[in-house]
Design an enzyme around this catalytic site. Structure first.
Site, PDB file in Angstrom:
ATOM      1  N   LYS A 291       4.197  20.091  46.996  1.00 31.47           N
ATOM      2  CA  LYS A 291       4.251  18.256  46.695  1.00 31.47           C
ATOM      3  C   LYS A 291       5.558  18.305  44.825  1.00 31.47           C
ATOM      4  O   LYS A 291       5.371  18.915  44.098  1.00 31.47           O
ATOM      5  CB  LYS A 291       2.927  17.513  46.309  1.00 31.47           C
ATOM      6  N   LYS A 344       5.574  16.795  51.150  1.00 33.52           N
ATOM      7  CA  LYS A 344       5.248  14.981  51.118  1.00 33.52           C
ATOM      8  C   LYS A 344       5.868  15.505  49.757  1.00 33.52           C
ATOM      9  O   LYS A 344       6.757  16.232  48.920  1.00 33.52           O
ATOM     10  CB  LYS A 344       4.455  14.898  49.866  1.00 33.52           C
TER      11      LYS A 344
END
Ligand code: PBG
Length: 423
Positions: A291, A344
């Site tokens: 992330k 992400k």
């Protein structure tokens, strides 16, 4: 030779409906080939070849063959003339190529036959924003998205998604300001918005797969994913302690997959141990493995009013310039027992999705985040791009890069599109 088809479970209707007596695509032979299958199956699936009798038009095969041999050849339509090129097209010698890749793209049928990647509503996880209110409140920065009333709007949205084959959702709560504190304790309130909503949804739709977000930011008065010390340091191990309580509370309410998005070190292993200790061996962990500290999360933070009160998230979320570092995170998460690895944002990070797909046997998830969604929506509203086509292309590209599942705010719209395509 008679042919025995014995694939009784074959799903191709064309084979199931073969009319045994009149099927003439196979030549006959007195001896049937006996295959080691149950008699009942064999009986119903033996294909008999033509028996040489006259057909409907009155001539036997032998007569037709004799006629052709005698030069009486029936007519077929002529080969169409070569299409004409526009005047002025240069007349040239064709290039001497033994490979012309365009041959495999020449028609919709050919393209469909050789398509390498596909996408279906089963690949989507639908992120949904919920709040305590009765009404659905539009989210300014995310056209088409709402903070849904947990009791009404949410339940209706889930019904719509299920109707087009999306049976997985992930919940993001907007927590009342008054319930936020520096240690995010509302995150593990068994009667808080998320656990309450899970219980309601599971009551209505027991087979719905519910993912939850594990992180403190919606509950933290500092807007950070972890506990903030007075000097601004995000405290790792103390935060993990809270996250374990949060994950267990979500599991107790009925969550199927808990998804730590906080990026603290060691949280996957700790959460696994905490879940197991409470008897939640069957609850999965989808780890936000790679992330990045991305500006593409802007609209999401507006939706939840969860912007950090100060600073940024760069001491825990990854540097967008880094590629190899994703492998370090992936190895840890695998070793700690993650069931799914998530990357992400999505589209700007396709190389990371491919990296994890190639290096790990675990399922890979991609999160097409709020900023990606809003850019496509905005471009569509301004008529700068074809929203629907760009939506489907971006999702297909995430699949091609190696994502098994995609968390996308387009889940309902894209699944509806796919269902209409099939008809
Ligand atoms: C919270 C969380 C965020 C997103 C998912 N979970 C925001 C953040 O890390 O600041 C972003 C999702 C999106 O932008 O669509 N930990």
């Amino acid at each position: 030779m008679a042919t025995t088809l014995f694939n009784a479970s074959c799903s191709f209707p064309s084979i199931k409906v073969i009319d045994c007596k009149s099927y003439v695509g196979l030549r006959s032979n007195v001896n049937q080939v006996s295959l080691p299958v149950a008699t009942s199956q064999r009986r119903s699936l033996v294909v008999r070849a033509s028996n040489g009798h006259a057909n409907k038009l009155g001539r036997s095969d032998a007569e037709c063959e004799a006629a052709v041999a005698a030069g009486d050849v029936p007519e077929a339509p002529p080969v169409p003339p070569k299409p004409v090129a526009p005047a002025g097209t240069p007349v040239i010698q064709p290039l001497n190529l033994n490979r012309r890749p365009r041959r495999n793209r020449a028609s919709p049928t050919v393209r469909a036959a050789f398509q390498e990647t596909d996408i279906s509503p089963a690949n989507f996880v639908y992120p949904l924003f919920i709040h305590e209110g009765e009404e659905d409140t539009p989210i300014g920065a995310m056209p088409g998205c709402y903070r849904l009333g947990w009791r009404h709007g949410l339940v209706e949205e889930v019904a719509k998604a299920r109707a087009v084959g999306v049976n997985s959702i992930v919940l993001f709560p907007k927590v009342p300001e008054a319930l936020k504190n520096p240690t995010g304790d509302e995150a593990y309130n068994d009667n808080g918005l998320v656990p309450r909503t899970i219980r309601l949804l599971k009551d209505k739709y027991p087979d719905l797969i519910i993912y939850t977000d594990v992180a403190l930011d919606p509950y933290s008065s500092d807007g950070h994913d972890g506990i903030v010390r007075e000097d601004g340091v995000i405290m790792n191990d103390e935060t993990v302690h809270q996250l374990c309580k949060q994950a267990v509370s979500q599991a107790r309410a009925g969550a199927d997959v808990v998804s730590p998005s906080d990026m603290m070190d060691g949280r996957v292993g700790a959460i696994r141990a905490a879940l197991d200790a409470e008897g939640f061996q069957n609850v999965s962990i989808m780890s936000y493995t790679a992330k990045y500290a991305s500006s593409f999360y802007g609209p999401f933070r507006e939706a939840l009013d969860s912007n950090p009160r100060f600073g940024d998230k760069k001491t825990y979320q990854m540097n967008p310039a880094n590629y190899r570092e994703a492998l370090i995170e992936a190895r840890e998460d695998e070793a700690e027992g993650a069931d799914i690895l998530l990357v992400k944002p999505g589209l700007p990070y396709l190389d990371i999705i491919r990296l994890l797909r190639d290096k790990s046997p675990l399922p890979i998830a991609a999160y097409q985040v709020s900023g990606e969604y809003s850019m496509i929506k905005a471009g569509g509203v301004l008529k700068m791009i074809d929203e629907e086509k760009v939506m489907m292309e971006s999702l297909m590209c995430l699949r091609r890069a190696g994502a098994d599942i995609i968390l996308t705010y387009f889940a309902l719209q894209a699944a509806t599109y796919l269902c209409n395509q099939k008809r």
